[in-house]
Structure formats: C-alpha cells, structure tokens
Design an enzyme around this catalytic site. Structure first.
Site, PDB file in Angstrom:
ATOM      1  N   SER A   1     -33.483  -0.756 -11.680  1.00  0.00           N
ATOM      2  CA  SER A   1     -32.497  -1.814  -9.891  1.00  0.00           C
ATOM      3  C   SER A   1     -31.291  -1.043  -9.877  1.00  0.00           C
ATOM      4  O   SER A   1     -31.433   0.023  -9.775  1.00  0.00           O
ATOM      5  CB  SER A   1     -32.221  -2.900  -9.453  1.00  0.00           C
ATOM      6  OG  SER A   1     -32.270  -3.081  -8.553  1.00  0.00           O
TER       7      SER A   1
ATOM      8  N   ASP B   1     -33.926   1.680  -6.823  1.00  0.00           N
ATOM      9  CA  ASP B   1     -35.625   1.131  -6.450  1.00  0.00           C
ATOM     10  C   ASP B   1     -36.150   1.129  -5.764  1.00  0.00           C
ATOM     11  O   ASP B   1     -37.013   0.468  -5.060  1.00  0.00           O
ATOM     12  CB  ASP B   1     -35.938   0.412  -7.961  1.00  0.00           C
ATOM     13  CG  ASP B   1     -35.670  -1.285  -7.555  1.00  0.00           C
ATOM     14  OD1 ASP B   1     -34.235  -1.406  -6.854  1.00  0.00           O
ATOM     15  OD2 ASP B   1     -36.489  -1.976  -7.665  1.00  0.00           O
TER      16      ASP B   1
ATOM     17  N   GLU C   1     -30.875 -11.497   0.948  1.00  0.00           N
ATOM     18  CA  GLU C   1     -29.448 -11.953   0.471  1.00  0.00           C
ATOM     19  C   GLU C   1     -29.037 -10.863   0.961  1.00  0.00           C
ATOM     20  O   GLU C   1     -29.468 -10.660   1.864  1.00  0.00           O
ATOM     21  CB  GLU C   1     -30.305 -11.858  -1.331  1.00  0.00           C
ATOM     22  CG  GLU C   1     -31.201 -12.441  -1.569  1.00  0.00           C
ATOM     23  CD  GLU C   1     -31.117 -12.160  -3.668  1.00  0.00           C
ATOM     24  OE1 GLU C   1     -30.415 -13.447  -4.149  1.00  0.00           O
ATOM     25  OE2 GLU C   1     -31.615 -10.943  -3.942  1.00  0.00           O
ATOM     26  N   ALA C   2     -27.578 -11.566   0.875  1.00  0.00           N
ATOM     27  CA  ALA C   2     -26.693 -10.964   1.281  1.00  0.00           C
ATOM     28  C   ALA C   2     -26.640  -9.623   0.833  1.00  0.00           C
ATOM     29  O   ALA C   2     -26.306  -8.435   1.395  1.00  0.00           O
ATOM     30  CB  ALA C   2     -25.416 -11.815   1.528  1.00  0.00           C
TER      31      ALA C   2
ATOM     32  N   ARG D   1     -21.183 -19.446 -10.477  1.00  0.00           N
ATOM     33  CA  ARG D   1     -22.755 -19.020 -11.369  1.00  0.00           C
ATOM     34  C   ARG D   1     -22.724 -17.989 -12.393  1.00  0.00           C
ATOM     35  O   ARG D   1     -22.147 -17.043 -12.339  1.00  0.00           O
ATOM     36  CB  ARG D   1     -23.673 -18.902  -9.616  1.00  0.00           C
ATOM     37  CG  ARG D   1     -23.597 -18.070  -9.052  1.00  0.00           C
ATOM     38  CD  ARG D   1     -24.657 -17.730  -7.863  1.00  0.00           C
ATOM     39  NE  ARG D   1     -26.103 -17.141  -8.942  1.00  0.00           N
ATOM     40  CZ  ARG D   1     -26.555 -15.660  -9.667  1.00  0.00           C
ATOM     41  NH1 ARG D   1     -25.498 -14.861  -9.123  1.00  0.00           N
ATOM     42  NH2 ARG D   1     -27.155 -15.530 -10.442  1.00  0.00           N
TER      43      ARG D   1
ATOM     44  N   THR E   1     -28.848 -11.989 -14.585  1.00  0.00           N
ATOM     45  CA  THR E   1     -29.059 -10.454 -15.331  1.00  0.00           C
ATOM     46  C   THR E   1     -27.825  -9.666 -16.091  1.00  0.00           C
ATOM     47  O   THR E   1     -28.530  -8.425 -16.640  1.00  0.00           O
ATOM     48  CB  THR E   1     -29.487  -9.353 -13.997  1.00  0.00           C
ATOM     49  OG1 THR E   1     -28.618  -8.930 -13.196  1.00  0.00           O
ATOM     50  CG2 THR E   1     -30.674  -9.556 -12.716  1.00  0.00           C
TER      51      THR E   1
END
Ligand code: 16G
Ligand code: ZN
Length: 531
Positions: A66, A280, A373-374, A499, A503
């Site tokens: 990605s 991607d 998602e933002a 958080r 990834t």
C-alpha cells in the site's frame, strides 16, 4: 505421496530464511520484501484451503504494501464476496506463516483438518500485485503455493487492490460485473459517462482535475482511463512512476494526509483541485494550494460528508426516505465532520476501530452505509433491499422520482462496494461536485475542520497499550488515560487519543484543538505521557 514432494519443493524454492515472528495484521502481512517469500508461498497454500472451505469459490491474493515505501511489501487474502479475509482466519494465517519448514507439512495437515476442508474439491485463486520491483517474484511464489495444493491460480499482473477485490467478487457473483480489468473500466467509467449525460457540467464546477499517482499503480490505471474519457473529465496526471519518482516517497495520499504538505512532483496552480492516491489505489484525498502557498486538505471525512449529503438529496427526490442511510467513521475522524453529519445532515454516525474490515462490517448494518477513514479509505455499500427499492422507483415512480432513482442506480454502478477504491471514489466525488455545480473552495465551506496533528512514538512494547471505545480511550498501562484526560482538559476543543499501530512498531498519537499551535502542543504533551 505427491504432497511430500510439494513440501520438499517449498523447502528448496521458498525456504523460511528468518526467525522473526510475523503477524497477519490489519491489512495482511507487511514487512521488508526480502522476508516475505515463504510467507506468500504459504498464503498460496492457505488460499487453496480457504477456496475449498468456500466450496470452490474464488479467493483473492494481493501482493502490496500500500502506502509503505518501496523496500516493503505484503500480502493479503480476499474472501469470496470481495471482502477482507474473515477475522478468525488471521490466526490460522499467522500460524502457517511462522512454522519451520520442517513443520510445514504437519501444520498444513492440521489446518486442513481444523477447518474441515474437502481437499478433493476444485480451488481457484486470483492473484494481483502492485508496481513494486519485488512484487513479480512474490506473485510467482503465490502461484507456486496455489499449484502445490492443486488449485488453479490466475494472475492479473499489476492491478490496484480494489480491482482485484472487484474481480474476485464478480467471479463469484456474475450479476456484479465481468471479472477482468476491462470489465471494471466498463462498469465504473461507463456509469460515470452515463451520469455526465444526465448531469451536464454547470456552475462553478470545472472538469480539470490534477492527480498525484504516488508513483504507484492507481495513476497508471487512470492513464488508461484518461484515453477513454471524451472531455467529461480532463485529467492531468503526475507521479506516474517515471522520471525517477519513487513509490510513495514524499507523495501520495498518506504523505499528504499525515504531513499536511503537498506532494513533490505535482505542478501546483492556486485553487486547482488535486486528488492524491496511495500506492495501491485504495485511498484518495483531495487538496488544493491557495494563493499564499498554503495547502488545504479535503480528506476522507470530507469525501464521506459529500457522499452523505448527495445520497440524502437523491433519496429525498426519489421519495425513498424509508431507506436507512448511515455513516461509519473511526476515532481519526475530525470532530467537526462528525458534528456536521449528525447535526446538519441528520445522518446517524457510528465509530469503530481503525481498519477497513471494521468499517465495512459496520456499514453493512444500514440500508445504505457510507464508510470512510480520515486517511481516505472508504466506499458505499447498498443492501439488496435498497437496490430493489431504488430499482422499483426507477421504473414505477413519478417522473421526478424516477429521475433521482436512475441517478442513484448509476451511482451504485460507479461504486466499488467491495472495498475503498481511489478510482471509483474519484468518479463519485467528481460527479457530486458537478451535480452541485461547486468548486473546491465551496466544497470546503460546508464545515471547518478542527486543526489536528498526528505523531508516532517508538516504545519498548507497543502492545502494552490497550484501548476501548473504538480506540478512543486506553485501558492500559494504568494511569495513562487519566493523564491524557488531565492534559486534554486544559485545551479548548481538545481531543486526543493514543493507540498501538496495526502496521508498524509504533504508538500513534492523535490530537485536535481550536488552533494548529494548540493541536501541535497537545499532541506533543500526550506523546510525552506515552513515552
Ligand atoms: C491499514 C488499513 C487502514 C488503516 C491503517 C492503519 C486496510 C485495508 N488498511 O493500512 O484501513 O487505516 O492500516 O494503520 O485495512 P495503523 O494501524 O498503522 O495506524
Ligand atoms: Zn492502500
């Protein structure tokens, strides 16, 4: 037995060369490309098992990392309906990826037994890859894995992640479309052209769109699409991978969103809207640069609110307001966007954990679910009930209702419902801006983003942080949330959360407040509390 030969082959051809534990995370396995060959081979084996558990339906394998930089790569599996791999299988994937070459045979046999796969069935696996130079070798390892267990691989070569999801869905449900790259263009670009016939360009909208292709696959595919557009959209494409441009390096949707800076490699004209894709092609954000060289970002939240307002309008015009529309966001959604959606648009919002699978799942609970998602990953999903109702109105409604319903049907066709898709989203956004006759400044005027800042902190063990309430509060380590609450309470319109990344080996900090200076300070203070 012949399987013995298979495992001997794996040891020779795709040996496990590293003892570093690797985990099937938010978006599959992702790490340095040179650590992945045996993992991808084994995922080929697992894809065959998965296909058989699903009665021979097609499974997808996408080779990509990605928005990560070129040296990384990754692999993720796509389930028969074009969705992310079922969560309970992530553990199985992790186990298979980490066993020693010696234990590969017995572990595979255990898994086959555990999931009750009938190994006499046919199995089909679609394989796609992004533009990384390590991708072809990994795609070959994937194919070898599929063939090893007597499945049938089909390689799609270089495609965007959402194209692969789309093809998997179509292969298993031919009412959705034709499972080829051409089939994808026909459906999505076809619907866009169709809509442009019905909604001619007017008002402040203009058809020139600049695109930052992140030097990845999305830009390349838009270059193919560009040739089939007849002035409906004038695409100016940048960062297509030539001229020494490096994949995702100082460009692309993730760079633009996180750094809040315009990408390199794009020619900037004041107030010209630019769409920035990720490597991607499954994320998109918009931005423009003003006459003082400030970049103004229109992120995933903006796209979500634009979609929500337009779909609401069409549902009203079609008199289909009994269909329940809802929006799904994560903790990263700008507080101003959430307020605008609930208070102005009066559309219900739910907040879930980061990661597409969580958003997608939550969106399915609405008749029409919009999720974003933002960071620019999102799409719309329409229930069978909604599709039927809209279809009926398009035939039997009053003329005005019919017109709105027919637009909605084109809108549905233009949407890649399987997963967030930069190309599909781009056409959706351009359609709405055109329908509303607005330019990018007017789009921005709907609400004012709260200034925000994202930071990452490297810690000894990121999993020492656990969260609750859709990641908005942390439950450990002890005392951290109390400390964050104290810090936040000293800022006007302050909000912050931490958080562990899914990834990368870091902890992420998000902060928003009434001014950029305050947001920056708040983020820094919270980061210090974590450290
Ligand atoms: C992956 C997710 C993306 C999420 C991001 C968060 C998918 C297909 N992609 O890229 O949705 O926003 O991870 O990364 O699920 P983080 O956990 O490192 O912040
Ligand atoms: Zn992506």
């Amino acid at each position: 037995s012949s399987l013995r030969v298979v495992y001997a082959f794996a040891r020779e051809m795709h040996p496990k060369t590293s003892d570093v534990f690797i985990q099937y995370g938010t978006a599959g396995f992702r790490t340095k490309a040179n650590l992945l060959e045996h993992v991808v081979y084994r995922m080929g084996l697992l894809a065959v098992i998965r296909s058989r558990v699903k009665n021979g339906r097609t499974i997808g394998m996408m080779i990509t990392a990605s928005h990560n930089l070129e040296p990384d790569n990754g692999v993720k599996l796509v389930d028969p309906d074009g969705e992310m791999l079922e969560q309970s299988w992530e553990e199985i994937a992790t186990r298979l990826a980490n066993v020693s070459d010696n234990d590969l045979e017995s572990t595979t046999a255990e898994i086959i037994k555990q999931v009750n796969a009938d190994m006499s069935l046919k199995a089909s696996v679609f394989i796609g890859m992004d533009t990384r130079y390590t991708s072809p070798r990994l795609a070959a390892a994937a194919s070898n894995g599929v063939i090893a267990l007597k499945g049938t691989p089909k390689e799609f070569g270089i495609v965007t992640t959402p194209m692969l999801h789309y093809c998997v869905k179509c292969r298993n449900d031919n009412t959705y479309g034709t499972p080829t790259e051409e089939g994808y263009y026909e459906k999505i670009v076809g619907a866009f052209k169709n809509i442009r016939q019905k909604l001619p360009v007017y008002g402040e909208y203009n058809t020139t769109l600049y695109v930052d292709g992140a030097n990845g696959v999305g830009g390349k595919k838009l270059n193919i699409i560009k040739k089939s557009l007849d002035g409906e959209l004038d695409l100016h494409l940048y960062n297509l991978g030539g001229n020494g441009g490096k994949l995702n390096l100082n460009c692309g949707a993730d760079f633009v969103k996180v750094s809040q800076k315009p990408p390199v490699g794009v020619e900037h004209v004041p107030f010209q809207r630019v769409a920035s894709l990720d490597g991607d092609g499954d994320r998109i954000v918009y931005y423009y640069v003003d006459d003082k060289d400030n970049m103004i970002l229109l992120d995933g939240d903006r796209i979500a609110t634009l979609l929500a307002s337009y779909v609401t309008e069409l549902l009203k015009s079609a008199d289909a307001t009994d269909l329940k529309l809802g929006l799904v966001q994560t903790a990263y959604a700008n507080g101003a966007s959430t307020r605008y959606i609930t208070e102005e648009l009066k559309v219900p919002v739910s907040c879930v954990k980061t990661g597409v699978k969580h958003l997608h799942h939550a969106a399915l609970s609405f008749d029409i679910g919009i999720y974003f998602e933002a960071n620019g990953h999102g799409t719309v999903v329409y229930s069978e009930k909604a599709k039927k109702a809209i279809n009926n109105i398009s035939k039997d409604g009053e003329p005005e209702q019919r017109k709105a319903a027919q637009l909605l049907l084109n809108f549905i066709d233009m949407t890649n419902e399987t997963v967030g898709d930069a190309i599909s989203d781009l056409f959706l956004v351009e359609t709405i801006l055109c329908a509303k006759g607005i330019n990018v400044k007017q789009w921005l005027q709907t609400y004012t983003d709260l200034p925000n800042r994202q930071l990452k902190v490297t810690v000894k063990d990121r999993n020492a942080i656990s969260t609750t309430d859709a990641e908005r509060r942390c439950t450990s380590p002890e005392g951290l949330q109390t400390r964050i609450d104290e810090i936040v309470s000293t800022y006007k319109s302050g909000r912050s959360f931490v958080r562990p990344s899914g990834t990368e080996d870091v902890v992420r900090v998000y902060a928003e407040a009434d001014t950029q200076e305050s947001a920056d300070k708040l983020a820094a203070e919270v980061a210090r509390a974590v450290f």
